[in-house]
Scaffold this motif. Structure first.
Motif, PDB file in Angstrom:
ATOM      1  N   SER A   1      -5.409   1.531   9.025  1.00 42.05           N
ATOM      2  CA  SER A   1      -5.672   0.160   8.596  1.00 42.05           C
ATOM      3  C   SER A   1      -4.415  -0.702   8.624  1.00 42.05           C
ATOM      4  CB  SER A   1      -6.257   0.166   7.184  1.00 42.05           C
ATOM      5  OG  SER A   1      -5.290   0.618   6.239  1.00 42.05           O
ATOM      6  N   ASP A   2      -4.633  -1.999   8.621  1.00 35.40           N
ATOM      7  CA  ASP A   2      -3.506  -2.932   8.551  1.00 35.40           C
ATOM      8  C   ASP A   2      -2.698  -2.708   7.276  1.00 35.40           C
ATOM      9  OD1 ASP A   2      -4.277  -4.033  10.932  1.00 35.40           O
ATOM     10  OD2 ASP A   2      -5.178  -5.839  10.057  1.00 35.40           O
ATOM     11  N   GLU A   3      -3.384  -2.408   6.174  1.00 34.07           N
ATOM     12  CA  GLU A   3      -2.678  -2.177   4.920  1.00 34.07           C
ATOM     13  C   GLU A   3      -1.795  -0.934   5.015  1.00 34.07           C
ATOM     14  OE1 GLU A   3      -1.120  -2.794   1.301  1.00 34.07           O
ATOM     15  OE2 GLU A   3      -2.344  -4.196   2.466  1.00 34.07           O
ATOM     16  N   GLU A   4      -2.294   0.115   5.639  1.00 32.89           N
ATOM     17  CA  GLU A   4      -1.486   1.321   5.823  1.00 32.89           C
ATOM     18  C   GLU A   4      -0.300   1.041   6.737  1.00 32.89           C
ATOM     19  OE1 GLU A   4      -4.698   4.930   5.264  1.00 32.89           O
ATOM     20  OE2 GLU A   4      -4.897   3.626   7.027  1.00 32.89           O
ATOM     21  N   GLU A   5      -0.515   0.231   7.769  1.00 34.03           N
ATOM     22  CA  GLU A   5       0.583  -0.131   8.669  1.00 34.03           C
ATOM     23  C   GLU A   5       1.677  -0.858   7.904  1.00 34.03           C
ATOM     24  OE1 GLU A   5       1.999   0.951  11.727  1.00 34.03           O
ATOM     25  OE2 GLU A   5       0.019   0.478  12.567  1.00 34.03           O
ATOM     26  N   ARG A   6       1.263  -1.724   6.970  1.00 37.86           N
ATOM     27  CA  ARG A   6       2.247  -2.452   6.172  1.00 37.86           C
ATOM     28  C   ARG A   6       2.958  -1.532   5.179  1.00 37.86           C
ATOM     29  NH1 ARG A   6      -1.656  -6.721   6.668  1.00 37.86           N
ATOM     30  NH2 ARG A   6      -2.865  -5.908   4.919  1.00 37.86           N
ATOM     31  N   GLN A   7       2.198  -0.614   4.582  1.00 35.12           N
ATOM     32  CA  GLN A   7       2.774   0.236   3.543  1.00 35.12           C
ATOM     33  C   GLN A   7       3.656   1.351   4.095  1.00 35.12           C
ATOM     34  OE1 GLN A   7      -0.059   1.848   0.768  1.00 35.12           O
ATOM     35  NE2 GLN A   7      -1.002  -0.131   0.349  1.00 35.12           N
ATOM     36  N   GLY A   8       3.256   1.951   5.192  1.00 39.86           N
ATOM     37  CA  GLY A   8       3.985   3.133   5.648  1.00 39.86           C
ATOM     38  C   GLY A   8       4.078   3.288   7.148  1.00 39.86           C
ATOM     39  N   GLY A   9       3.621   2.289   7.889  1.00 39.50           N
ATOM     40  CA  GLY A   9       3.694   2.372   9.336  1.00 39.50           C
ATOM     41  C   GLY A   9       4.869   1.566   9.864  1.00 39.50           C
ATOM     42  N   LEU A  10       4.609   0.755  10.861  1.00 38.16           N
ATOM     43  CA  LEU A  10       5.664  -0.063  11.465  1.00 38.16           C
ATOM     44  C   LEU A  10       5.565  -1.523  11.056  1.00 38.16           C
ATOM     45  CD1 LEU A  10       5.749   1.525  15.035  1.00 38.16           C
ATOM     46  CD2 LEU A  10       7.198   2.035  13.051  1.00 38.16           C
ATOM     47  N   GLY A  11       4.674  -1.816  10.119  1.00 41.98           N
ATOM     48  CA  GLY A  11       4.572  -3.157   9.572  1.00 41.98           C
ATOM     49  C   GLY A  11       4.099  -4.185  10.581  1.00 41.98           C
TER      50      GLY A  11
END
Length: 234
Positions: free
Chosen positions: A167-177
């Motif tokens: 998810s976009d939220e996961e990307e923001r929290q722990g991915g590449l933002g």
């Protein structure tokens, strides 16, 4: 015995939104844990990559920087070493056909965003699988690889289907933002998929007929188990 094709990204880097290059590859847990569950049930698993290149494991997926404990990293390394011969000599996507398999399984890591999302051979393979009623399975960023499949009129093969993805939220929290080249969740929505993410980092799996998707690395085992359930029900 079920025959399963695991399609792994062959990319080792990803061009970011700011023009920089980020080293990447496949996510260790998504390959190792999925393969272990499927193989333990007697599944016959082939590995394939674009061009038959040896895939690269994302170093962050074996490191606490990627949210992976040293204990888990050691476990994933050991399993990947155990299937090292397969990883060293995968099939080329151009040489495989859906009629030889019961399921197509696509793990993630950011690598698929660099190659599988626009791979014509994968698109052809996925369309074959859909046409033959085979299981199509994708996990985390690997769900983005479904974007490679188009209908003859240019539509998205999986438009209207319910699925989950990193998810976009996961990307923001722990991915590449926000520096990712595109949002997997957003692009799937734009193409007409019904994206239903669970809570960030939850084990979330969605089955829509012959399409099974898992949200993130934490969903690896549950996704593979769902595949076994679906194959046993056939």
């Amino acid at each position: 015995m079920s025959k399963i094709l695991m399609v792994i990204s062959g990319a080792s880097s990803l061009k970011m939104a700011d023009g920089s290059t980020h080293p990447t590859g496949y996510w260790a847990e998504e390959v190792a844990a999925s393969h272990e569950v499927l193989a333990a049930d007697g599944g016959d698993i082939d590995l394939a990559t674009p061009g038959g290149v040896r895939p690269t494991v994302d170093v962050l997926s074996l490191d606490e920087r990627g949210g992976v404990s040293e204990e888990d990293a050691q476990k994933f390394r050991a399993y990947l070493d155990g299937i090292g011969d397969q990883l060293a000599t995968p099939l080329a996507l151009s040489d495989v056909r859906a009629d030889d398999y019961d399921a197509i399984y696509i793990p993630g890591g950011h690598g698929p965003m660099a190659d599988l999302v626009a791979d014509d051979d994968l698109g052809r393979l996925l369309n074959e699988a859909v046409g033959q009623g085979k299981l199509v399975v994708a996990l985390c960023h690997g769900v983005g690889a479904l974007l490679s499949a188009s209908t003859p009129d240019g539509g998205f093969t999986f438009a209207g289907r319910e699925l989950t993805a990193f998810s976009d939220e996961e990307e923001r929290q722990g991915g590449l933002g926000d520096n990712v080249p595109f949002s997997v969740e957003g692009r799937l929505r734009e193409r007409g998929a019904q994206v239903t993410p669970g809570a960030p980092w939850s084990s979330t799996v969605i089955q829509d007929a012959d399409l099974i998707t898992g949200q993130n690395p934490q969903s690896s085992v549950a996704t593979a188990r769902k595949v076994l359930e679906a194959l046993a029900a056939r």
